[in-house]
Design a protein around this motif. Structure first.
Motif, PDB file in Angstrom:
ATOM      1  N   GLY A   1      40.860  48.203  48.547  1.00 31.80           N
ATOM      2  CA  GLY A   1      40.951  47.445  47.640  1.00 31.80           C
ATOM      3  C   GLY A   1      41.051  48.018  46.418  1.00 31.80           C
ATOM      4  O   GLY A   1      39.981  48.870  45.839  1.00 31.80           O
TER       5      GLY A   1
ATOM      6  N   HIS B   1      41.908  38.157  48.532  1.00 29.12           N
ATOM      7  CA  HIS B   1      41.027  39.259  48.035  1.00 29.12           C
ATOM      8  C   HIS B   1      39.973  39.718  49.375  1.00 29.12           C
ATOM      9  O   HIS B   1      39.866  39.183  50.422  1.00 29.12           O
ATOM     10  N   MET B   2      39.224  40.908  48.827  1.00 32.42           N
ATOM     11  CA  MET B   2      38.636  41.740  50.275  1.00 32.42           C
ATOM     12  C   MET B   2      37.459  40.546  50.893  1.00 32.42           C
ATOM     13  O   MET B   2      37.516  40.838  52.004  1.00 32.42           O
TER      14      MET B   2
ATOM     15  N   ARG C   1      43.032  43.189  46.629  1.00 35.14           N
ATOM     16  CA  ARG C   1      41.977  43.273  45.571  1.00 35.14           C
ATOM     17  C   ARG C   1      40.725  43.318  46.109  1.00 35.14           C
ATOM     18  O   ARG C   1      40.385  42.375  46.868  1.00 35.14           O
ATOM     19  N   CYS C   2      39.792  43.960  45.387  1.00 32.36           N
ATOM     20  CA  CYS C   2      38.353  43.306  45.397  1.00 32.36           C
ATOM     21  C   CYS C   2      38.060  42.225  44.790  1.00 32.36           C
ATOM     22  O   CYS C   2      38.523  41.838  43.671  1.00 32.36           O
ATOM     23  N   SER C   3      37.076  41.571  45.517  1.00 30.27           N
ATOM     24  CA  SER C   3      36.494  40.281  45.156  1.00 30.27           C
ATOM     25  C   SER C   3      35.874  40.424  43.569  1.00 30.27           C
ATOM     26  O   SER C   3      36.112  39.446  42.690  1.00 30.27           O
ATOM     27  N   GLU C   4      35.476  41.580  43.156  1.00 27.64           N
ATOM     28  CA  GLU C   4      34.961  41.710  41.917  1.00 27.64           C
ATOM     29  C   GLU C   4      35.684  41.756  40.775  1.00 27.64           C
ATOM     30  O   GLU C   4      35.159  41.652  39.407  1.00 27.64           O
TER      31      GLU C   4
ATOM     32  N   TYR D   1      38.568  52.829  44.682  1.00 28.37           N
ATOM     33  CA  TYR D   1      39.064  51.835  45.667  1.00 28.37           C
ATOM     34  C   TYR D   1      37.840  51.639  46.570  1.00 28.37           C
ATOM     35  O   TYR D   1      37.040  52.502  46.821  1.00 28.37           O
ATOM     36  N   GLU D   2      37.760  50.472  46.885  1.00 30.93           N
ATOM     37  CA  GLU D   2      36.705  50.041  47.925  1.00 30.93           C
ATOM     38  C   GLU D   2      37.788  50.038  49.480  1.00 30.93           C
ATOM     39  O   GLU D   2      38.852  49.811  49.409  1.00 30.93           O
TER      40      GLU D   2
ATOM     41  N   THR E   1      39.669  48.263  42.568  1.00 33.46           N
ATOM     42  CA  THR E   1      38.556  47.783  41.995  1.00 33.46           C
ATOM     43  C   THR E   1      38.642  47.785  40.677  1.00 33.46           C
ATOM     44  O   THR E   1      39.477  48.313  39.903  1.00 33.46           O
TER      45      THR E   1
END
Length: 195
Positions: A186, A164-165, A141-144, A14-15, A188
């Motif tokens: 977040g 998103h993050m 959620r992470c942007s990635e 996780y972020e 990942t």
């Protein structure tokens, strides 16, 4: 960042962002709720099948997270708040919190429009100021993850104007959460599973 009592799995998958010592408060004052959050995060996997299934009111992903917390005694909560000036009382409604237990509020923002972050952070700020909550937590959620969505043909459903993050952090850094201690997780690509 020194997050107290956080499992290596969560650190690796996780972020994580923290403001105003939220993890220390959770670890010291809300150990059961902290354990619930960590058990939920450790059990979560981002399955391909969940991403390609069209959403509705609540996605399978948000529903799974809600269900895990609900099984541990967390409930959706609407607070009844009022302002009284002399003899005049006015309702001051807040928005429902997705998951609430013993002074800890948790929101799951998987794929909503990004103004939902404003609503969540304002709600956390107000409820903290009213001493109804001690900590606010957001799982998002992470942007990635966008590259995974694009590869699955779902990129348009998870657009830039959704939660998103990269949409959340500037709001928090700008003070939208007020004085409320916040902890953000977040999801990942490390959690992605081809099922």
């Amino acid at each position: 960042m020194s997050i107290r009592n956080l499992s290596p799995f969560i650190r690796d998958h996780y972020e994580i962002h923290e403001w105003r010592h939220a993890s220390a408060i959770l670890a010291a004052d809300f150990p059961n709720e902290w354990a619930d959050i960590q058990a939920t995060l450790e059990g979560f996997r981002l399955n391909r099948s969940q991403i390609i299934t069209p959403g509705g009111r609540k996605s399978d992903i948000a529903g799974w997270l809600d269900g895990q917390l609900e099984a541990r005694g967390w409930r959706e909560k609407k607070f009844t708040t009022q302002i009284k000036v002399d003899e005049r009382t006015m309702d001051a409604p807040t928005h429902k919190v997705d998951c609430f237990k013993n002074g800890v509020a948790l929101e799951i923002e998987w794929n909503n429009k990004d103004p939902f972050y404003d609503r969540d952070l304002n709600n956390f700020r107000l409820l903290f100021d009213l001493r109804a909550i001690s900590v606010g937590v957001i799982i998002t959620r992470c942007s990635e993850l966008q590259s995974i969505f694009a590869n699955l043909g779902r990129g348009a459903s998870y657009g830039n104007s959704t939660t998103h993050m990269a949409k959340l952090l500037p709001r928090i850094e700008g003070g939208s959460g007020g004085g409320c201690p916040l902890l953000v997780f977040g999801i990942t690509p490390a959690l992605y599973v081809e099922d």
